[in-house]
Scaffold this motif. Structure first.
Motif, mmCIF file in Angstrom:
data_model
loop_
_atom_site.group_PDB
_atom_site.id
_atom_site.type_symbol
_atom_site.label_atom_id
_atom_site.label_comp_id
_atom_site.label_asym_id
_atom_site.label_seq_id
_atom_site.Cartn_x
_atom_site.Cartn_y
_atom_site.Cartn_z
ATOM 1 N N PRO A 41 0.689 -1.262 0.008
ATOM 2 C CA PRO A 41 -0.040 -0.135 -0.100
ATOM 3 C C PRO A 41 0.784 1.337 0.044
ATOM 4 N N PHE A 42 2.041 1.320 0.448
ATOM 5 C CA PHE A 42 2.962 2.466 0.707
ATOM 6 C C PHE A 42 4.222 2.549 -0.455
ATOM 7 N N SER A 43 4.242 1.837 -1.427
ATOM 8 C CA SER A 43 5.263 1.712 -2.161
ATOM 9 C C SER A 43 5.443 2.798 -3.056
ATOM 10 N N ALA A 44 4.322 3.614 -3.191
ATOM 11 C CA ALA A 44 4.475 4.738 -4.162
ATOM 12 C C ALA A 44 4.653 6.084 -3.323
ATOM 13 N N LEU A 45 4.878 6.026 -2.074
ATOM 14 C CA LEU A 45 4.897 7.098 -1.117
ATOM 15 C C LEU A 45 6.093 7.634 -0.694
ATOM 16 N N ASP A 46 6.680 8.778 -0.458
ATOM 17 C CA ASP A 46 7.973 9.023 -0.099
ATOM 18 C C ASP A 46 8.429 8.629 1.289
ATOM 19 N N TYR A 47 9.591 8.489 1.515
ATOM 20 C CA TYR A 47 9.970 7.618 2.659
ATOM 21 C C TYR A 47 9.412 8.235 4.216
ATOM 22 N N PRO A 48 9.524 9.602 4.251
ATOM 23 C CA PRO A 48 8.590 9.820 5.529
ATOM 24 C C PRO A 48 7.459 9.558 5.563
ATOM 25 N N THR A 49 6.638 9.785 4.635
ATOM 26 C CA THR A 49 5.099 9.392 4.612
ATOM 27 C C THR A 49 4.943 8.151 4.841
ATOM 28 N N ARG A 50 5.939 7.145 4.158
ATOM 29 C CA ARG A 50 5.646 5.750 4.278
ATOM 30 C C ARG A 50 6.113 5.323 5.550
ATOM 31 N N GLU A 51 6.971 5.820 6.416
ATOM 32 C CA GLU A 51 7.164 5.423 7.880
ATOM 33 C C GLU A 51 6.078 5.866 8.666
ATOM 34 N N GLY A 52 5.268 7.181 8.312
ATOM 35 C CA GLY A 52 4.160 7.473 9.043
ATOM 36 C C GLY A 52 3.083 6.574 8.779
ATOM 37 N N MET A 53 2.630 6.233 7.940
ATOM 38 C CA MET A 53 1.577 5.244 7.360
ATOM 39 C C MET A 53 1.816 4.002 8.033
ATOM 40 N N GLU A 54 3.025 3.408 7.967
ATOM 41 C CA GLU A 54 3.320 2.274 8.691
ATOM 42 C C GLU A 54 2.974 2.070 10.268
ATOM 43 N N ARG A 55 3.320 3.126 10.770
ATOM 44 C CA ARG A 55 3.209 3.379 12.047
ATOM 45 C C ARG A 55 1.635 3.694 12.459
ATOM 46 N N LEU A 56 0.642 4.280 11.721
ATOM 47 C CA LEU A 56 -0.609 4.310 11.582
ATOM 48 C C LEU A 56 -1.252 2.996 11.715
ATOM 49 N N VAL A 57 -0.669 2.199 10.610
ATOM 50 C CA VAL A 57 -1.406 0.839 10.569
ATOM 51 C C VAL A 57 -1.242 0.229 11.664
ATOM 52 N N LEU A 58 -0.150 0.069 12.247
ATOM 53 C CA LEU A 58 0.230 -0.725 13.436
ATOM 54 C C LEU A 58 -0.552 -0.195 14.619
ATOM 55 N N ASP A 59 -0.871 1.042 14.753
ATOM 56 C CA ASP A 59 -1.406 1.524 15.904
ATOM 57 C C ASP A 59 -3.044 0.995 15.640
ATOM 58 N N LEU A 60 -3.612 1.203 14.434
ATOM 59 C CA LEU A 60 -4.912 1.035 14.199
ATOM 60 C C LEU A 60 -5.037 -0.605 14.521
ATOM 61 N N GLN A 61 -3.964 -1.506 13.897
ATOM 62 C CA GLN A 61 -4.168 -3.018 14.246
ATOM 63 C C GLN A 61 -4.124 -3.265 15.815
ATOM 64 N N ARG A 62 -3.511 -2.630 16.371
ATOM 65 C CA ARG A 62 -3.341 -2.741 18.013
ATOM 66 C C ARG A 62 -4.702 -2.328 18.583
ATOM 67 N N GLU A 63 -5.246 -1.410 17.878
ATOM 68 C CA GLU A 63 -6.255 -0.444 18.638
ATOM 69 C C GLU A 63 -7.788 -1.438 18.464
ATOM 70 N N THR A 64 -7.721 -1.952 17.033
ATOM 71 C CA THR A 64 -8.982 -2.760 16.759
ATOM 72 C C THR A 64 -8.713 -4.253 16.883
ATOM 73 N N GLY A 65 -7.873 -4.552 16.985
ATOM 74 C CA GLY A 65 -7.549 -6.143 17.027
ATOM 75 C C GLY A 65 -7.724 -6.792 15.929
ATOM 76 N N THR A 66 -7.960 -6.053 14.626
ATOM 77 C CA THR A 66 -8.079 -6.523 13.567
ATOM 78 C C THR A 66 -6.802 -7.528 12.899
ATOM 79 N N THR A 67 -7.098 -8.566 12.490
ATOM 80 C CA THR A 67 -5.983 -9.325 11.896
ATOM 81 C C THR A 67 -5.486 -8.839 10.648
ATOM 82 N N LEU A 68 -3.912 -8.774 10.440
ATOM 83 C CA LEU A 68 -3.449 -7.819 9.339
ATOM 84 C C LEU A 68 -2.602 -8.572 8.571
ATOM 85 N N VAL A 69 -2.633 -8.828 7.249
ATOM 86 C CA VAL A 69 -1.852 -9.415 6.316
ATOM 87 C C VAL A 69 -1.315 -8.338 5.222
ATOM 88 N N PHE A 70 -0.065 -8.016 5.357
ATOM 89 C CA PHE A 70 0.571 -6.825 4.485
ATOM 90 C C PHE A 70 1.784 -7.264 3.743
#
Length: 258
Positions: free
Chosen positions: A167-196
């Protein structure tokens, strides 16, 4: 048959009609509820194909795929799976609000008399920091903002499994890192199973508590790399992160192209 696994793949066989070799052949894999997985492998190894099979968008030639004990093929707009694509999959003529609520409209849950669903959509736009963009169109958004819309569209459906295809391959590096952290935070918050799915070893180590390694087809065995520190915000410049990346690279061998 009842199963405790949220994703169960048994004896999967799949090939494309125009290709001579099978992508999967007798392949089995399972994912437990709440786990965070990364999937890595060279181009053409079947990473995206596996996601589409789990989402029910492609059908196995033989074998079985279950999500929460059921066939994942969407029926009447209902699915246990949320899918986020690399190209976002947004409708260019629809606003942020309309794009994020597309799944709800397909289900018939977004409209008059559906205040709960509308409230949930507004909450996700706010949580993802894009509520102020609700009336804009995709062409007016940055890449990171478009990706947040795509994630909101998936999460508002309250899926049991969230699949993300590079999902983040087209993003610049700082944006990509921020999106990775966001997805991990959301996964912990919701308990959703994640396949990346990712081509990046570093991203796989960052996101996946477990890493599924796919080889050149046909894939007959699920090669799994345990990565207990995945999702824990390891310092990317620190020794433990660098060492874990080196271990995964060694486990993958020379055929992985990143």
């Amino acid at each position: 048959m009842a199963t405790s696994s949220v994703i169960e793949v048994r004896d999967l066989a799949f090939s494309y009609p125009d290709q001579g070799e099978a992508v999967f052949e007798g392949f089995s894999w399972q994912v437990e509820p709440g786990e965070s997985w990364a999937v890595v492998g060279p181009s053409g190894s079947g990473k995206s194909t596996l996601l589409y099979l789990v989402a029910g968008l492609r059908r196995p030639d033989s074998g079985r795929i279950l999500v929460n004990g059921r066939d994942p093929t969407p029926r009447k707009g209902r699915s246990e799976v949320g899918l986020v694509l690399q190209d976002y999959g947004l409708l260019p003529w629809a606003t942020v609000w309309e794009n994020a609520g597309l799944g709800l409209r397909v289900r018939g849950l977004h409209g008059r008399g559906n205040g709960v669903s509308t409230d949930r959509l507004g909450e996700w736009l706010h949580r993802l920091g894009i509520a102020h963009l609700r009336d804009r169109y995709p062409g007016q958004l940055s890449g990171g903002e478009r990706q947040r819309v795509a994630i909101a569209r998936a999460l508002v459906m309250d899926p049991a499994v969230l699949l993300l295809d590079e999902p983040f391959s087209a993003l610049d590096y700082p944006t990509r890192e921020g999106m990775e952290r966001l997805v991990l935070d959301l996964q912990r918050e919701t308990g959703t199973t994640l396949v990346f799915v990712t081509h990046s070893i570093e991203e796989a180590v960052c996101v996946g508590e477990r890493v599924l390694v796919l080889r050149r087809p046909p894939n007959r065995e699920a090669v799994v790399f345990d990565n207990a520190a995945g999702g824990s915000r390891l310092d990317r410049d620190g020794g433990p992160f660098v060492e874990q990346c080196a271990r995964l690279r060694a486990a993958l061998g020379p055929e992985l192209v990143v």
